[in-house]
Design a protein around this motif. Structure first.
Motif, PDB file in Angstrom:
ATOM      1  N   THR A  30       0.826  -1.218   0.000  1.00 12.79           N
ATOM      2  CA  THR A  30       0.000   0.000   0.000  1.00 12.79           C
ATOM      3  C   THR A  30       0.851   1.253   0.000  1.00 12.79           C
ATOM      4  OG1 THR A  30      -0.205   0.000   2.418  1.00 12.79           O
ATOM      5  CG2 THR A  30      -1.964  -1.083   1.165  1.00 12.79           C
ATOM      6  N   LYS A  31       2.039   1.197   0.616  1.00 10.96           N
ATOM      7  CA  LYS A  31       2.905   2.378   0.722  1.00 10.96           C
ATOM      8  C   LYS A  31       3.864   2.512  -0.462  1.00 10.96           C
ATOM      9  CE  LYS A  31       1.369   3.273   4.866  1.00 10.96           C
ATOM     10  NZ  LYS A  31       0.310   4.203   5.042  1.00 10.96           N
ATOM     11  N   ALA A  32       4.386   1.393  -0.976  1.00 16.25           N
ATOM     12  CA  ALA A  32       5.464   1.451  -1.962  1.00 16.25           C
ATOM     13  C   ALA A  32       4.990   1.406  -3.411  1.00 16.25           C
ATOM     14  CB  ALA A  32       6.444   0.306  -1.717  1.00 16.25           C
ATOM     15  N   GLU A  33       3.854   0.806  -3.660  1.00 16.27           N
ATOM     16  CA  GLU A  33       3.382   0.663  -5.033  1.00 16.27           C
ATOM     17  C   GLU A  33       2.252   1.647  -5.314  1.00 16.27           C
ATOM     18  OE1 GLU A  33       4.134  -3.934  -6.197  1.00 16.27           O
ATOM     19  OE2 GLU A  33       2.240  -3.489  -5.247  1.00 16.27           O
ATOM     20  N   ARG A  34       2.171   2.056  -6.527  1.00 15.65           N
ATOM     21  CA  ARG A  34       1.091   2.951  -6.934  1.00 15.65           C
ATOM     22  C   ARG A  34      -0.064   2.177  -7.581  1.00 15.65           C
ATOM     23  NH1 ARG A  34       2.245   8.181  -6.392  1.00 15.65           N
ATOM     24  NH2 ARG A  34       4.414   8.861  -6.422  1.00 15.65           N
ATOM     25  N   ALA A  35      -0.027   0.865  -7.477  1.00 16.58           N
ATOM     26  CA  ALA A  35      -1.039   0.023  -8.130  1.00 16.58           C
ATOM     27  C   ALA A  35      -2.380   0.055  -7.404  1.00 16.58           C
ATOM     28  CB  ALA A  35      -0.538  -1.408  -8.237  1.00 16.58           C
ATOM     29  N   GLY A  36      -2.404   0.584  -6.210  1.00 17.77           N
ATOM     30  CA  GLY A  36      -3.658   0.719  -5.493  1.00 17.77           C
ATOM     31  C   GLY A  36      -3.899  -0.371  -4.462  1.00 17.77           C
TER      32      GLY A  36
END
Length: 74
Positions: A30-36
């Motif tokens: 949740t913090k490192a990826e922008r994939a949602g």
């Protein structure tokens, strides 16, 4: 598995590590990826599904250890 050195305690430990790993993976995703959030949920569920398998292996190994009289011996 028991003859290879895997004991019920190892399987139970793997289950609890899997639970913690599922939470850590979800939080990291949740913090490192922008994939949602959907992708984070999938990662958490993927890792979390390992826990019941490890618990089942622990139970099976524990029953074997009880039958063989090796429960708790190193």
């Amino acid at each position: 598995m028991h003859d290879a050195g895997v004991r019920s305690e190892h399987a139970y430990l793997g289950a609890f590590v899997s639970i913690g790993g599922a939470f850590a993976t979800w939080l990291t995703s949740t913090k490192a990826e922008r994939a949602g959030l959907d992708r984070a949920d999938r990662w958490g569920i993927f890792i979390g599904e390992w826990a019941p398998t490890f618990f089942a292996l622990g139970i099976a190994l524990s029953q074997y250890e009880q039958q063989e009289g090796v429960l708790g011996s190193k």
